[in-house]
Write a protein that holds these residues in place. Structure first.
Motif, PDB file in Angstrom:
ATOM      1  N   CYS A  65       6.440 -44.785  64.471  1.00  0.00           N
ATOM      2  CA  CYS A  65       6.785 -44.112  65.715  1.00  0.00           C
ATOM      3  C   CYS A  65       5.529 -43.705  66.637  1.00  0.00           C
ATOM      4  O   CYS A  65       5.465 -44.090  67.876  1.00  0.00           O
ATOM      5  N   GLN A  68       4.055 -46.778  68.331  1.00  0.00           N
ATOM      6  CA  GLN A  68       4.903 -47.241  69.432  1.00  0.00           C
ATOM      7  C   GLN A  68       4.816 -46.450  70.939  1.00  0.00           C
ATOM      8  O   GLN A  68       4.592 -47.105  71.911  1.00  0.00           O
ATOM      9  N   PRO A  74       3.272 -54.730  70.781  1.00  0.00           N
ATOM     10  CA  PRO A  74       4.439 -54.702  70.019  1.00  0.00           C
ATOM     11  C   PRO A  74       4.055 -54.100  68.506  1.00  0.00           C
ATOM     12  O   PRO A  74       2.946 -54.495  67.893  1.00  0.00           O
ATOM     13  N   ILE A  75       4.641 -53.109  67.839  1.00  0.00           N
ATOM     14  CA  ILE A  75       4.532 -52.515  66.550  1.00  0.00           C
ATOM     15  C   ILE A  75       5.563 -52.914  65.658  1.00  0.00           C
ATOM     16  O   ILE A  75       6.771 -52.800  65.934  1.00  0.00           O
TER      17      ILE A  75
END
Length: 385
Positions: A65, A68, A74-75
């Motif tokens: 989280c 991000q 992008p994770i």
């Protein structure tokens, strides 16, 4: 000829060996290089070598989280093993080929990458990997090995995407080449580089040439309010306050530690305490807010931040705060491993105005100043983290 190649950077490890070897909690993928975490530096350096159609970074469940929130890429949430993390990332890949590397191999070697890309001319291409030879005599289980036959495999590794997916269905493997070899496909070997040595232990930082973290500071505020509730103990700043009233809340209602937690999270750009410990979860019913703050503080250190100063203002008509200010200051200093000189506690009333003046509750405003952990000082024995 330009091929459609995706880049996957593996950064979902827990850095157990690195942290234990250096006696620190700062994970290696979060070492700040200048003002960037190591995973971002490596991703950007690799991205500068080729026009990848996708760049994906895997993260542990605990980091997912937060990454991000701060990542320009992008994770992907990783799994319990490297192979599972890679499977998760491959589900998002829509390119014919994929280059996979590890954040631990922080140094990018253009020549090695060019040698890997040159292998794409083979119509039966499945996988290409860099290797280095063994310079010393090798002995294994009672036998001397022919060192010229030994190859130490490095990353990045270039693979045909669907072939790699199929290979990983066979089980967990330590890297892409071993999975594709198990599938019965040919692995191409290209000359690697000593520059691609992994950052595994704290001592590997010595001579690595990484830019030390910047001296930048990050300041943020937190604010919280709780009304009173009869028959509940009052806890403020982790200190028990003599009062017939406590704070109405899902947790113990420590309004001061809630505001302070939000200030620390804000300085990290990591959301707020409600996101971390939602009041809809039974897990946090009656929770000790000091433990919640300790969790946030430990996480902040694991991703490269240290708390340097806090300034707190308590707005209360009731109870009287003055008798408890020093104890609150000492408790917060202990929770954050700070000297008392870096913990400021102030209190004021609202001159009988508003809900505070009517003695219906307490509000707290907190400010926190954070900075990057100076991991470079570990090497100079100037401080232990």
């Amino acid at each position: 000829m330009s091929h459609r190649i995706a880049l996957i950077l593996m950064a979902a490890g827990d850095s157990t060996r690195f942290c234990a070897s250096a006696n620190i909690s700062l994970k290696k993928q979060w070492l700040r290089v200048g003002d960037k975490p190591l995973w971002q530096k490596v991703a950007e350096d690799l991205s500068a070598l080729y026009p990848f159609c996708q760049t994906l970074i895997t993260a542990s469940e605990s980091d997912f989280c937060y990454m991000q929130c701060v990542s320009p890429f992008p994770i992907i949430k990783g799994g319990a093993t490297r192979a599972q993390s890679l499977r998760n990332a491959l589900r998002r890949v829509d390119a014919e080929f994929v280059l996979v590397s590890d954040v631990a191999r922080w140094c990018v070697d253009r020549a090695v990458c060019e040698r890997l890309l040159a292998c794409l001319g083979d119509p039966d291409f499945a996988c290409a990997v860099p290797f280095v030879s063994v310079p010393d005599t090798a002995f294994y289980q009672g036998t001397y090995l022919v060192r010229e036959d030994i190859k130490l495999i490095q990353t990045p590794q270039l693979s045909h995407t669907q072939t790699l997916r199929d290979a990983l269905e066979l089980g967990d493997f330590s890297d892409e080449s071993s999975a594709i070899h198990a599938l019965g496909r040919r692995v191409e070997f290209v000359l690697g580089s000593a520059r691609l040595a992994k950052l595994t232990l704290g001592e590997d930082l010595r001579g690595a040439g990484l830019l030390p973290p910047s001296g930048e500071s990050f300041c943020a505020s937190g604010f919280d309010v709780h009304s009173f509730e009869e028959g509940k103990p009052m806890v403020l700043g982790g200190v028990r306050i003599e009062s017939p009233l406590g704070f109405k809340a899902h947790s113990d209602g420590d309004v001061l530690l809630h505001a302070l937690s939000d200030a620390i999270l804000g300085a990290m750009c990591a959301g707020d305490i409600g996101q971390w410990f939602p009041d809809t979860s039974e897990e946090f019913r009656g929770a000790d807010s000091a433990k919640l703050l300790a969790h946030i503080h430990a996480y902040a250190r694991s991703v490269g931040f240290e708390v340097r100063y806090v300034d707190i203002t308590i707005l209360a008509q009731f109870p009287k705060i003055a008798p408890y200010k020093r104890e609150i200051q000492e408790n917060i200093a202990a929770l954050l491993a700070l000297p008392k000189s870096r913990v400021s506690i102030k209190a004021t009333t609202t001159e009988s105005l508003g809900f505070i003046g009517r003695k219906e509750g307490v509000a707290v405003s907190a400010n926190a100043t954070l900075g990057y952990i100076r991991w470079d000082r570990i090497l100079d024995n100037e401080e232990r983290l």
